[in-house]
Design a protein around this motif. Structure first.
Motif, short mmCIF file in Angstrom:
data_model
loop_
_atom_site.label_atom_id
_atom_site.label_comp_id
_atom_site.label_asym_id
_atom_site.label_seq_id
_atom_site.Cartn_x
_atom_site.Cartn_y
_atom_site.Cartn_z
N MET A 68 0.85 -1.21 0.00
CA MET A 68 0.00 0.00 0.00
C MET A 68 0.87 1.25 0.00
O MET A 68 1.97 1.24 0.55
N ARG A 98 -2.27 0.05 -11.11
CA ARG A 98 -2.64 -0.95 -10.10
C ARG A 98 -1.44 -1.80 -9.69
O ARG A 98 -1.27 -2.14 -8.52
N GLU A 113 0.88 0.35 -7.50
CA GLU A 113 0.26 0.56 -6.19
C GLU A 113 0.34 -0.71 -5.35
O GLU A 113 0.69 -0.66 -4.16
N ASP A 114 0.04 -1.85 -5.94
CA ASP A 114 0.11 -3.12 -5.22
C ASP A 114 1.54 -3.43 -4.77
O ASP A 114 1.74 -4.09 -3.74
N ASP A 174 -8.61 7.23 -11.93
CA ASP A 174 -9.71 6.29 -11.69
C ASP A 174 -9.22 4.91 -11.28
O ASP A 174 -9.90 4.19 -10.55
N ALA A 175 -8.03 4.52 -11.76
CA ALA A 175 -7.52 3.16 -11.52
C ALA A 175 -6.96 2.98 -10.12
O ALA A 175 -6.99 1.86 -9.58
N ARG A 176 -6.44 4.02 -9.52
CA ARG A 176 -5.83 3.85 -8.20
C ARG A 176 -6.90 3.50 -7.17
O ARG A 176 -8.03 3.95 -7.24
N ARG A 177 -6.48 2.74 -6.18
CA ARG A 177 -7.39 2.32 -5.13
C ARG A 177 -7.36 3.27 -3.93
O ARG A 177 -8.33 3.37 -3.20
N SER A 178 -6.23 3.92 -3.72
CA SER A 178 -6.05 4.80 -2.57
C SER A 178 -5.70 6.22 -3.02
O SER A 178 -4.88 6.40 -3.94
N ASP A 179 -6.29 7.20 -2.37
CA ASP A 179 -5.94 8.59 -2.66
C ASP A 179 -4.53 8.93 -2.20
O ASP A 179 -3.98 9.97 -2.58
#
Length: 286
Positions: free
Chosen positions: A1, A97, A100-101, A141-146
């Motif tokens: 994360m 993604r 980010e992962d 739009d693709a990211r999971r976290s701001d």
């Protein structure tokens, strides 16, 4: 994360000075120095992993493997180069993604045509502005976290001029980029104008031997930049040190006192041998 410390530092007006890292040893050493971020340089990573120039030859998989290792072995927030996103819009989403992962805190993508080139070399061409704005939209739009930041870079200064570069920087910020990166301004006056005219956190690239003046962290902050990277410092220092060491060995048949070496015991600590020895004490048959 992603590490929220990077976003928080920018929000609080702190200046972020980040050294370039390009493989695990450089990352481990930089991680110990207390920087607020590390910058995974595409140029250095491609040169280190493949022995090739930063000219669009490395793939997403080539980069992700190295980046994942760096994130796993360090505790400092990582900013990572992702070139043009490694393809079309679907590739951009996949890259965001994946980075980010892997634990990256900020991804840098640029508006060059494929195959891209190092931002301080000639003959770079950029895509239409609308194409890059779409990439920024997809990335956001693709990211999971701001807490995962999008750094949008334009390489238009060299070929199309500073006015176009500033125009693009403003549009990038409006499209959702968290940080704007105008690559290779050619004077301090140009850098000041970028800061005066673009209302967004800004990114400065301090390349030893590059097109942009090398300024101190204090001066970059004074001008209005939020982040300053030194991407080439690590691999240029390594190149100089290795060239000297290998030449000394060839000339003398042994290592002489002219070569300054990292202590072997400290290097064992750096790469984690004490944990291996503790494991062996507990579990290994002796």
């Amino acid at each position: 994360m992603p590490d929220p410390a990077l976003r928080t530092a920018i929000k609080n007006g702190e200046f972020i000075l980040a050294p370039g890292v390009f493989e695990a040893i450089s990352a481990l050493l930089a991680d110990r120095e207390g920087f607020k971020a590390l910058y995974v340089t595409g140029y250095g990573t491609v040169a280190s992993a493949l022995g090739l120039p930063d000219a669009g030859l490395a793939t997403y998989s080539d980069m992700l493997g190295r980046i994942s290792t760096i994130c796993e072995r360090t505790t400092t927030p990582v900013i990572a180069d992702a070139d043009t996103g490694y393809g079309g819009l679907l590739n951009v989403a996949h890259t965001v993604r994946g980075y980010e992962d892997a634990g990256v805190s900020a991804i840098q993508m640029e508006d060059q045509e494929f195959p891209k080139k190092c931002g301080h070399t000639p003959n770079r061409r950029v895509v239409p502005l609308e194409d890059m704005l779409r990439k920024i939209e997809v990335a956001a739009d693709a990211r999971r976290s701001d807490d995962f930041l999008i750094i949008a870079r334009t390489d238009s200064r060299t070929g199309l001029g500073l006015d176009e570069a500033i125009k693009r920087g403003k549009a990038f910020a409006k499209a959702g980029a968290d940080v704007v990166f105008v690559e290779s301004p050619e004077s301090e006056d140009e850098m000041k104008r970028i800061c005066d005219e673009i209302d967004a956190p800004l990114f400065a690239n301090m390349v030893n031997g590059g097109r942009t003046p090398l300024l101190s962290a204090d001066r970059l902050k004074e001008l209005g930049f939020s982040i300053g990277i030194h991407p080439a410092l690590g691999f240029l220092a390594m190149g100089a040190a290795l060239q000297k060491a290998y030449a000394d060995l060839k000339a003398n048949g042994e290592t002489t006192d002219a070569i300054d070496l990292y202590d072997f015991g400290k290097f064992n600590d750096l790469v984690g041998f004490p944990a291996v020895w503790e494991f062996e004490k507990k579990y290994a048959q002796v």
